[in-house]
Design a protein around this motif. Structure first.
Motif, PDB file in Angstrom:
ATOM      1  N   THR A  39       0.826  -1.200   0.000  1.00  0.00           N
ATOM      2  CA  THR A  39       0.000   0.000   0.000  1.00  0.00           C
ATOM      3  C   THR A  39       0.864   1.255   0.000  1.00  0.00           C
ATOM      4  N   ALA A  40       1.895   1.290   0.841  1.00  0.00           N
ATOM      5  CA  ALA A  40       2.779   2.455   0.904  1.00  0.00           C
ATOM      6  C   ALA A  40       3.522   2.648  -0.411  1.00  0.00           C
ATOM      7  N   ASN A  98       2.513   1.665  -3.410  1.00  0.00           N
ATOM      8  CA  ASN A  98       1.530   2.141  -4.391  1.00  0.00           C
ATOM      9  C   ASN A  98       1.219   3.612  -4.194  1.00  0.00           C
ATOM     10  N   LEU A  99       1.119   4.049  -2.954  1.00  0.00           N
ATOM     11  CA  LEU A  99       0.854   5.453  -2.666  1.00  0.00           C
ATOM     12  C   LEU A  99       1.999   6.327  -3.152  1.00  0.00           C
ATOM     13  N   SER A 102       1.967   6.503  -6.898  1.00  0.00           N
ATOM     14  CA  SER A 102       0.865   7.348  -7.361  1.00  0.00           C
ATOM     15  C   SER A 102       1.217   8.820  -7.231  1.00  0.00           C
ATOM     16  N   VAL A 103       1.812   9.194  -6.122  1.00  0.00           N
ATOM     17  CA  VAL A 103       2.207  10.583  -5.907  1.00  0.00           C
ATOM     18  C   VAL A 103       3.283  10.982  -6.911  1.00  0.00           C
TER      19      VAL A 103
END
Length: 190
Positions: free
Chosen positions: A167-168, A170-171, A174-175
């Motif tokens: 999750t981290a 992917n975040l 994305s940023v």
């Protein structure tokens, strides 16, 4: 892992037949310390009530000691964090799984000895009517439950940590992609 606890050695710990050897000891008169010998010659196992209880007491002591070790691992597993930034917990959980892997053969040895006691009691018609088998099964069940809980908690926490890492990641990706896209469009519209 608790620093006061020594690492588990493959050769240390409960070995199959330890309770029987502790209760009766190998001697010239009674060298039969295996289940095969018991089933071959059940007459030689004409044990008194005190002798059965001595054997049961040794099995219970061994089971309680193993249960305490497993509960220590369980306690350490509960103490581990599931935060993605806690790499220390990830290493700690992996060490606990390794420790459980080393304790599993001891648990299986205890289980075989409890079954051996049950078979000896069943094979000997003169066995005193006691709840010896039930007492050893209670201790064995407790150790098995502690092992299962510790293993499941370690696996669940490791899965949560790994999911958090995904999750981290992917975040962050994305940023970064958002920033690159904004910069690209800023260059394009100028």
């Amino acid at each position: 892992m608790d620093a006061s606890r020594a690492p588990v050695d493959d050769d240390a710990g409960y070995q199959q037949g330890d309770a029987l050897r502790e209760a009766f000891g190998p001697s010239e008169n009674n060298p039969r310390l295996t289940l095969a010998d018991v089933l071959d010659d059940s007459e030689s196992w004409n044990l008194s009530r005190d002798e059965y209880w001595s054997w049961v007491a040794q099995l219970i002591r061994a089971g309680r000691a193993l249960d305490e070790q497993l509960n220590d691992v369980l306690h350490d597993a509960y103490a581990c964090s599931t935060s993605f930034y806690s790499v220390r917990s990830w290493y700690r959980l992996n060490r606990l799984l390794n420790e459980l892997e080393h304790l599993q053969p001891q648990l299986r040895n205890l289980e075989r000895d409890v079954k051996e006691l049950a078979l000896v009691i069943a094979a000997d018609p003169s066995t005193p009517n006691t709840d010896a088998e039930n007492f050893t099964m209670i201790v064995l069940d407790s150790a098995n439950q502690a092992y299962d809980r510790a293993y499941q908690i370690c696996q669940d926490k490791l899965a949560r940590i790994q999911q958090s890492w995904i999750t981290a990641t992917n975040l962050v990706l994305s940023v970064v992609m958002l920033i690159v896209t904004i910069l690209f469009w800023m260059e394009f519209w100028e």
